[in-house]
Structures are given as structure tokens and as C-alpha cells.
Design a protein around this motif. Structure first.
Motif, short mmCIF file in Angstrom:
data_model
loop_
_atom_site.label_atom_id
_atom_site.label_comp_id
_atom_site.label_asym_id
_atom_site.label_seq_id
_atom_site.Cartn_x
_atom_site.Cartn_y
_atom_site.Cartn_z
N CYS A 202 0.84 -1.20 0.00
CA CYS A 202 0.00 0.00 0.00
C CYS A 202 0.87 1.25 0.00
N HIS A 203 0.86 1.97 -1.10
CA HIS A 203 1.72 3.15 -1.24
C HIS A 203 0.94 4.43 -0.99
N SER A 204 1.50 5.31 -0.19
CA SER A 204 0.98 6.65 0.01
C SER A 204 -0.49 6.61 0.44
N TYR A 205 -1.39 7.30 -0.28
CA TYR A 205 -2.81 7.28 0.08
C TYR A 205 -3.38 5.86 0.03
N GLY A 206 -2.74 4.99 -0.74
CA GLY A 206 -3.17 3.60 -0.76
C GLY A 206 -3.12 2.95 0.60
N SER A 207 -2.26 3.45 1.50
CA SER A 207 -2.20 2.90 2.85
C SER A 207 -3.48 3.22 3.64
N VAL A 208 -4.12 4.33 3.30
CA VAL A 208 -5.40 4.66 3.93
C VAL A 208 -6.48 3.69 3.45
N VAL A 209 -6.45 3.39 2.14
CA VAL A 209 -7.38 2.40 1.58
C VAL A 209 -7.20 1.05 2.27
N CYS A 210 -5.95 0.61 2.37
CA CYS A 210 -5.66 -0.69 2.97
C CYS A 210 -6.06 -0.74 4.44
N ALA A 211 -5.85 0.35 5.14
CA ALA A 211 -6.23 0.39 6.55
C ALA A 211 -7.74 0.26 6.71
N VAL A 223 1.53 -4.06 3.94
CA VAL A 223 2.76 -3.28 3.89
C VAL A 223 2.44 -1.84 3.54
N LEU A 224 2.73 -0.91 4.47
CA LEU A 224 2.44 0.51 4.29
C LEU A 224 3.76 1.23 4.05
N TYR A 225 3.89 1.93 2.92
CA TYR A 225 5.14 2.64 2.66
C TYR A 225 4.85 3.98 2.00
N GLY A 226 5.68 4.97 2.35
CA GLY A 226 5.42 6.34 1.91
C GLY A 226 4.07 6.82 2.41
N SER A 227 3.73 6.43 3.63
CA SER A 227 2.36 6.63 4.13
C SER A 227 2.18 7.97 4.83
N PRO A 228 1.06 8.66 4.54
CA PRO A 228 0.73 9.88 5.30
C PRO A 228 0.09 9.57 6.63
N GLY A 247 7.42 1.18 6.10
CA GLY A 247 8.72 1.69 5.74
C GLY A 247 8.62 3.12 5.24
N LEU A 248 9.68 3.88 5.47
CA LEU A 248 9.73 5.27 5.03
C LEU A 248 11.14 5.57 4.55
N GLY A 249 11.26 5.96 3.29
CA GLY A 249 12.56 6.24 2.71
C GLY A 249 13.16 7.55 3.21
N GLY A 250 14.49 7.60 3.19
CA GLY A 250 15.19 8.78 3.69
C GLY A 250 14.96 10.03 2.87
N ASP A 251 14.57 9.89 1.59
CA ASP A 251 14.35 11.04 0.72
C ASP A 251 12.87 11.26 0.42
N ASP A 252 12.00 10.70 1.23
CA ASP A 252 10.56 10.83 1.00
C ASP A 252 10.03 12.10 1.64
N TRP A 253 9.44 12.98 0.84
CA TRP A 253 8.91 14.24 1.36
C TRP A 253 7.74 14.02 2.32
N ALA A 287 13.88 0.93 4.26
CA ALA A 287 13.49 1.52 2.98
C ALA A 287 14.62 2.32 2.34
N GLY A 288 15.81 2.25 2.91
CA GLY A 288 16.96 2.93 2.31
C GLY A 288 16.73 4.42 2.13
N ASP A 289 17.17 4.93 0.98
CA ASP A 289 17.05 6.36 0.70
C ASP A 289 15.90 6.65 -0.26
N ALA A 290 14.90 5.79 -0.29
CA ALA A 290 13.81 5.93 -1.26
C ALA A 290 13.14 7.29 -1.18
N GLY A 291 12.85 7.87 -2.35
CA GLY A 291 11.98 9.02 -2.45
C GLY A 291 10.54 8.55 -2.52
N HIS A 292 9.60 9.48 -2.55
CA HIS A 292 8.20 9.10 -2.43
C HIS A 292 7.72 8.19 -3.56
N SER A 293 8.27 8.35 -4.75
CA SER A 293 7.76 7.60 -5.89
C SER A 293 8.68 6.47 -6.35
#
Length: 329
Positions: A202-211, A223-228, A247-253, A287-293
Motif C-alpha cells: 500500500c503506497h501513500s494514500y493507498g495505505s489509507v485504503v488498505c487500513a 505493507v504501508l510505505y510512503g504513508s501519510p 517503511g519510510l525512505g530517507g528522501d521521501d517528502w 526503505a533505504g534512501d527511497a523518495g516518495h515515488s
């Protein structure tokens, strides 16, 4: 007790984001993808088996619906949509479902679903649709490449995602509508491949859907990643039998977005506790240095971590502890 200054600043920032999105919406929505007409798809019987013959029939039906939507978009004069649909109907593309109306819904399969022992269902977030489908397709191709044979990846675009700059991306309204559809699809998938290990990513807003869907998802991993935020205070509140991972990447805004839930008349803005925080209680993965996308970027730490979760060979760094992408959860 007076509110903490930091909390007040975060609350003001979240409300400012809502106001900004409300102003931006008329501009960004001037030529909305939902305005492109498409025919109503034929009704589909539930997928009761994943035998090749049954899948081939569903894939053929999907191509037929995509081509009908392409022809209508071309007749409407929308060359961009027609080109996107031409690519979707191309050789080797396999869609279990397609509906071109209202911005589009689709379910695409990567890999051999008829033989898959492990299946990853990707649930995308805001800003994804028929005209912006490149990223989920790229992500699925990278993940199936990492997983190898005996695997399948399914991109579930089963809901109208919110626009990036809109109030709907700050509230759970779209997620509430999507959750029962996701539950129904995962149940259908489970009946078709009962022995497969299923993970929902579940990516980003998708984590709200999954929840919102979590209590009805009989899967191995959520799996929630890049989650608000997930709209819940803890993983336990999701009432799911799945192992909840985050997980949350180091470069994720998204790390700079306030993790608050602000009650307003008739709606709550924001999604609350950060899923990688200790108080949420998820299994945190690297999640290493992943950016949001780019959590599923080829060769990335985050792709390797997520693939290991899907195969059942990877675990988090601990419940709400450890380092994710260079920042401590």
C-alpha cells in the motif's frame, strides 16, 4: 493543558495544506480525466479459478473493454487517453478487469497468476489513473523482476484515486469507498489461488485504503510505505490477521507532512499516527534512501526489502524500532 507549540504548528500546517488544496483544485481540475467518456463494461462473473483457460478468457474480455474505451476516447478527441489505452491493449498486457469511466479502474497482472505461489497486490495512492499509469506499471515490472518465477504482481487500481492537489487527498472519503472493493477482490483472488501467499502493498494514500479494508483482508502481510498515516492510532486498531509492516525512505517528502488527524465539521483532515513510529507498532523495514515515488526502483534497498516480505523471507527491523531510510522511526 495547553497544546504543545510543535503540535499547534503542525496543526496549522495541515490546515494550511487543506486551504491550499482547496484553492488549487479548480485549476488542476480544469481538464479532469474523469470527463473523458467511456462505455460501461460488461458484467463479469467472479474469478472462481486461476486455470489458464479461465484467465485467458478474463484477459481477452479486458482487452475488449480497453479497446472500446480507446475508440470512444479517440472519438471524443482525447488523443492522450486514446494513446494510453492503445498501450494498455498491447500484446502481452493482461487485465482481469477494466472500466474506463470516471477516471478509470483496472486490475493488471504481471507474471503467471495460474502458477503463482506468492502474489503481491499493489494498491496505488493519489494521482494515479489511466493517464498516469506509468509508475504503477514500472513498479510492478521491477517487483516481478526481483521476485522471479513462481510469483505474480497485481496492480489494483480499483478506485478513483484522489488528485494530488485536492481536499480529497487529505480525507478518507475515497478510501472508504475503495475498501469494500479491495476486500472483494482479495477474497476473489484467494478463492482462485487458495494456496498462494498474498501480500498487499500500500503506497501513500493507498495505505489509507488498505487500513480501511484491513479487517477483511485474509493475507499474510499488509505493507504501508510512503504513508501519510493510516487513519488509525496503531497497527492493533486495524484488527487484521496480517503482519503489519511499514517503511519510510530517507528522501521521501511525506516525512515532513504532519501526522495529525484534525476533526472538522463533517470530516476529519489528516490520517494520524506515522506508521513507522514506535507507538504505531508495525514491523518496520529498511526503505533505504527511497523518495516518495521510487520505493520499487530497480536495485534499491526498499525494493529488496519489500520483495523479501512478499516471499516470506524478510522481516522488519523490529516493532516500531530501527532505522528506515536514514531516519529513526
Amino acid at each position: 493543558m495547553a497544546p504543545r507549540p510543535g503540535s499547534s504548528r503542525a496543526r496549522r500546517a495541515l490546515l494550511t495544506a487543506l486551504v491550499t488544496a482547496s484553492v488549487a483544485l479548480p485549476v488542476s481540475g480544469a481538464a479532469r480525466p474523469a470527463a473523458v467518456p467511456a462505455p460501461a463494461p460488461a458484467a463479469l462473473a467472479p474469478l472462481g479459478t486461476a486455470r489458464p483457460s479461465a484467465l485467458d478468457a478474463r484477459y481477452a474480455a479486458g482487452r475488449k473493454e480497453i479497446r472500446a474505451a480507446r475508440d470512444m476516447a479517440a472519438g471524443h478527441g482525447d488523443r492522450r487517453r486514446a494513446a494510453a489505452l492503445t498501450a494498455m491493449a498491447g500484446h502481452g498486457r493482461t487485465f482481469l478487469m477494466f472500466d474506463g469511466r470516471d477516471g478509470g479502474r483496472s486490475v493488471e497482472v504481471f507474471g503467471d497468476l495460474s502458477r503463482a505461489a506468492r502474489i503481491a497486490v499493489l494498491v496505488p495512492g493519489a494521482g494515479v489513473g489511466l493517464d498516469h499509469y506509468g509508475r504503477p506499471r514500472r513498479d510492478a515490472e521491477a517487483l516481478i523482476g526481483e521476485l522471479g518465477s513462481g510469483s505474480a504482481v497485481v496492480v489494483w487500481l480499483g478506485y478513483r484515486t484522489p488528485d494530488l492537489l485536492s481536499p480529497s487527498s487529505l480525507t478518507a472519503g475515497r478510501a472508504d469507498g475503495a475498501a469494500p472493493v479491495l476486500r472483494a477482490f482479495v477474497r476473489e483472488l484467494g478463492r482462485a489461488r487458495p494456496a498462494a501467499r498474498v501480500s498487499v502493498l500500500c503506497h501513500s494514500y493507498g495505505s489509507v485504503v488498505c487500513a480501511r479494508a484491513a479487517s477483511g483482508l485474509d493475507v499474510a502481510d499488509l505493507v504501508l510505505y510512503g504513508s501519510p498515516g493510516a487513519g488509525a492510532g496503531s497497527a492493533a486498531e486495524l484488527r487484521t490477521p496480517a503482519t503489519v509492516r511499514a517503511g519510510l525512505g530517507g528522501d521521501d517528502w511525506i516525512a515532513r507532512v504532519p501526522h495529525l488527524a484534525v476533526p472538522l465539521p463533517f470530516v476529519t483532515v489528516g490520517f494520524g499516527t506515522d506508521p513507522v513510529s514506535p507507538e504505531f507498532g508495525a514491523e518496520v523495514f529498511d526503505a533505504g534512501d527511497a523518495g516518495h515515488s521510487d520505493y520499487l526502483r530497480p536495485g534499491s534497498v526498499s525494493l529488496h526489502s519489500i520483495a523479501a516480505i512478499v516471499t516470506g523471507t524478510g522481516t522488519g527491523t523490529g516493532t516500531g524500532t530501527g532505522t528506515t531510510g536514514g531516519r529513526h522511526a
